[in-house]
Scaffold this active site. Structure first.
Site, short mmCIF file in Angstrom:
data_model
loop_
_atom_site.label_atom_id
_atom_site.label_comp_id
_atom_site.label_asym_id
_atom_site.label_seq_id
_atom_site.Cartn_x
_atom_site.Cartn_y
_atom_site.Cartn_z
N GLU A 102 0.93 -1.17 0.02
CA GLU A 102 0.13 -0.14 0.01
C GLU A 102 0.85 1.23 -0.18
O GLU A 102 1.38 1.60 1.00
CB GLU A 102 -1.05 0.02 1.40
CG GLU A 102 -1.62 -1.24 1.44
CD GLU A 102 -2.80 -1.26 0.43
OE1 GLU A 102 -3.15 -0.16 -0.27
OE2 GLU A 102 -3.60 -2.30 0.03
N CYS A 156 -3.15 8.45 3.52
CA CYS A 156 -2.75 7.94 1.89
C CYS A 156 -3.88 8.14 1.31
O CYS A 156 -3.95 8.25 -0.11
CB CYS A 156 -2.33 6.55 2.24
SG CYS A 156 -3.58 5.71 2.95
P1 NAP Z 1 8.13 4.87 4.85
O1 NAP Z 1 9.43 5.97 5.31
O2 NAP Z 1 8.16 4.12 3.45
O3 NAP Z 1 8.08 4.01 6.02
C1 NAP Z 1 7.04 2.79 5.95
C2 NAP Z 1 7.75 1.82 6.98
O4 NAP Z 1 8.72 1.15 6.45
C3 NAP Z 1 8.07 2.12 8.45
O5 NAP Z 1 7.61 1.12 9.39
C4 NAP Z 1 9.60 2.21 8.14
O6 NAP Z 1 10.21 2.11 9.39
C5 NAP Z 1 9.82 0.95 7.25
N1 NAP Z 1 11.06 0.72 6.60
C6 NAP Z 1 11.97 1.82 6.02
N2 NAP Z 1 13.09 1.04 5.40
C7 NAP Z 1 12.82 -0.06 5.36
C8 NAP Z 1 13.17 -0.98 4.91
N3 NAP Z 1 14.36 -0.91 4.16
N4 NAP Z 1 12.82 -2.39 4.97
C9 NAP Z 1 11.84 -2.40 5.59
N5 NAP Z 1 11.15 -1.55 6.21
C10 NAP Z 1 11.39 -0.37 5.95
O7 NAP Z 1 6.76 5.64 4.52
P2 NAP Z 1 6.21 6.69 6.00
O8 NAP Z 1 6.94 8.01 6.02
O9 NAP Z 1 6.16 6.18 7.20
O10 NAP Z 1 4.58 6.93 5.46
C11 NAP Z 1 4.33 7.88 4.46
C12 NAP Z 1 3.90 7.36 3.03
O11 NAP Z 1 2.99 6.16 3.40
C13 NAP Z 1 3.05 8.08 2.61
O12 NAP Z 1 3.79 8.09 1.06
C14 NAP Z 1 1.76 7.52 2.28
O13 NAP Z 1 1.36 7.85 1.18
C15 NAP Z 1 1.85 6.25 2.31
N6 NAP Z 1 0.92 5.67 3.24
C16 NAP Z 1 0.21 4.55 2.48
C17 NAP Z 1 -1.03 4.19 2.92
C18 NAP Z 1 -1.95 3.18 2.13
O14 NAP Z 1 -2.59 2.16 2.84
N7 NAP Z 1 -1.63 3.16 0.97
C19 NAP Z 1 -1.27 4.47 4.22
C20 NAP Z 1 -0.30 5.27 5.08
C21 NAP Z 1 0.60 5.91 4.31
P3 NAP Z 1 11.27 3.37 9.97
O15 NAP Z 1 9.82 4.28 10.42
O16 NAP Z 1 11.83 2.90 11.18
O17 NAP Z 1 11.99 4.12 9.08
#
Ligand code: NAP
Length: 527
Positions: free
Chosen positions: A257, A296
């Site tokens: 997602e 999102c």
């Molecule tokens: P993110 O930076 O991609 O982080 C998401 C998750 O992935 C966090 O738990 C992060 O941990 C983890 N992560 C980071 N690097 C990783 C790796 N190499 N391997 C495995 N996991 C890893 O996203 P975010 O800033 O938290 O969220 C914002 C984004 O999410 C926005 O673009 C939004 O559109 C999207 N979003 C989508 C939905 C949906 O349902 N489609 C819902 C909510 C948000 P850390 O925090 O420890 O880095």
């Protein structure tokens, strides 16, 4: 130093061995708690969940697992006040916005508890009807679904520490699959606290639910062929997960997602004094400000007939101007903060990018923050941008590909219905589009036109004005996910959510054997 939150793995509460990352109050700037996953024995964590949690869950029927979810819900209900306090402190959200996350999580959990009851006392699901494989009907094929014999690694984004956990964990646990959740570090506290309450209440079998807070390093390395990973977050992180050896070489099933440039469309036949126009304006203002635009599913692009551009700009701006922004502890405040300084910087940077191709129609930054120091807090008032004419909407490519994860949206005028659809599709696949109009035929036809590039099409007509669930609200009954840029994933959608956590198999056998699959005739255990 602030409290270091323990992780729960391999049946024990365990602290990381590092200094940890400090979680911060995004309004007051205070340090809150620390999280750390350094030095954890991840192999032991995954093995314990897979072997102990998996076996215990698979030994239960759907009805028993549904009752287990209901018990989890009761534990969480009793602690809601504590969760709201954590949300205010760590996410900087006003009560109504915290509720979307907290109550939304509980509602989703309750939905799957109820749904599970209807699946009864069986331990596998029949999938479709038997099909004969030869002229003689004696030899048949019946598809069944059984819980995957692995662990579900749930990796969540920062904006939904509660809902993000339960909308994934409820279908997984109901399916009979143990869960290891890795919340986003910035807001890990609420997830950790909820898991702690559930574990301490003893309502789940050992190994069914684990939580790892802090770095994600090494988590994907632990995944084995029957494990699954369900990820919510940015497209960049999604790409890293998809290219990991667990997925590429070991066929670990992955659901993504990701981000999305969701649209709201006012149909061409509507006038500025129509009810549908008013409904669009209301929904846009709500979507831009709810959770400070950190959803999102939030509306990022607003499409109106070109003749209504100025009227829409004025009406949305008038609503935004009434939004008080600041400290969520002050009851007059309607919109709290962004989650942290990194997000504030990222939103400001995204705004600058969009402004190179769009005009500013409303800029809330001139309004004073309520009870919040602009030098300390991560509060950012809403901004409405726009492209003055349809040619501008065509040429402004950043508007169609840059997700600014904050209280920002862009108004785009279109020439005719075909032009509107072309512009919407430039989002390359979105989670949701909402349509506003009063002509049921035209709404239905437009919804089908947009169906191939969206996970959900939300139609708002005057008859459902007071009933509809909201453009951005994700209901467990409906699919959540979207094609293309939105990640290509599918979550929720009632019973459809269980598919991801099951393996489908075709059984080919005599009709007597197929008939014996019916537990009313002969109970079948697969633990
Ligand atoms: P993110 O930076 O991609 O982080 C998401 C998750 O992935 C966090 O738990 C992060 O941990 C983890 N992560 C980071 N690097 C990783 C790796 N190499 N391997 C495995 N996991 C890893 O996203 P975010 O800033 O938290 O969220 C914002 C984004 O999410 C926005 O673009 C939004 O559109 C999207 N979003 C989508 C939905 C949906 O349902 N489609 C819902 C909510 C948000 P850390 O925090 O420890 O880095």
């Amino acid at each position: 130093m602030n409290e270091l939150l323990p992780n729960y793995i391999a049946g024990r509460w365990q602290h990381g061995s590092g200094a940890g990352t400090t979680l911060v109050d995004p309004v007051l700037g205070h340090d809150l708690v620390r999280v750390d996953a350094t030095g954890l024995d991840l192999h032991a964590a995954f093995t314990h969940a897979r072997e102990n949690g998996g076996a215990a869950l698979r030994a239960m029927s759907y009805r028993e697992r549904a009752a287990m979810l209901a018990a989890v819900g009761q534990v969480l209900q009793a602690q809601r006040e504590a969760y709201h306090q954590i949300a205010v402190a760590n996410s900087g959200t006003v009560k109504a916005d915290s509720a979307i996350d907290i109550e939304g999580g509980l509602y989703t959990l309750a939905h799957y508890a109820k749904l599970g009851e209807t699946l009864g006392d069986r331990r596998f699901l029949l999938d479709g009807e038997p099909a004969r494989l030869a002229k003689d009907p004696l030899f048949q094929s019946q598809h069944v679904q059984v819980p995957t014999r692995g662990v579900a690694l749930l990796i969540n984004a920062f904006n939904f520490p509660s809902w993000g956990l339960w909308e994934k964990a409820a279908p997984a646990l109901l399916s009979g699959v143990p869960v290891i959740v890795k919340p986003a570090t910035a807001t890990a506290w609420l997830t950790q606290r909820m898991v702690q309450d559930v574990v301490n209440a003893g309502v789940l079998p050992a190994g069914a639910l684990s939580v790892i807070c802090g770095s994600s390093a090494g988590l994907m390395d632990q995944l084995q062929p029957f494990d699954v990973v369900s990820f919510t977050g940015s497209a960049e992180t999604a790409a890293l997960i998809r290219s990991h050896a667990a997925v590429v070489q070991r066929s670990v099933r992955v659901n993504v997602e990701a981000d999305s440039l969701n649209s709201a469309l006012l149909l061409p036949s509507e006038a500025a004094d129509s009810e549908a126009f008013g409904l669009l304006v209301k929904e846009v203002a709500r979507e831009m400000t709810q959770k400070s635009g950190q959803k999102c599913t939030a509306i990022r692009r607003i499409f109106v007939p070109e003749a209504l551009y100025a009227a829409a700009a004025d009406a949305i701006a008038a609503r935004l101007a009434k939004t008080s922004v600041g400290n969520p502890r002050n009851e007059t405040v309607r919109m709290g903060a962004l989650v942290n300084r990194a997000q504030l910087d990222s939103v400001r940077e995204g705004l600058s990018t969009l402004k190179t191709q769009a005009e500013v129609l409303f800029d809330g930054s001139g309004l004073p923050l309520v009870d919040a120091d602009p030098a300390v807090s991560c509060c950012l008032p809403p901004t409405l941008l726009g492209c003055r004419n349809p040619a501008g909407a065509d040429s402004a490519d950043r508007v169609h590909d840059t997700e600014v994860f904050g209280p920002v949206a862009t108004l785009l005028p279109y020439r005719d219905a075909a032009h509107a659809l072309t512009l919407i599709r430039r989002g390359q696949g979105s989670l949701v589009a909402s349509l506003y109009g009063s002509d049921a035929q035209a709404l239905a036809a437009t919804a089908i036109d947009l169906a191939d590039s969206h996970g959900r099409v939300h139609v708002v007509s005057p008859d459902v004005a007071a009933l509809h669930s909201g453009h951005g609200n994700v209901m467990p009954q409906s699919l959540h996910g979207g094609p293309g840029r939105a990640g290509g994933g599918e979550e929720l959608g009632g019973p459809r959510a269980l598919n991801f956590y099951h393996r489908r198999v075709a059984l080919q056998a005599s009709s007597a054997v197929i008939a014996a699959l019916n537990p009313a005739v002969a109970p079948v255990a697969n633990a």
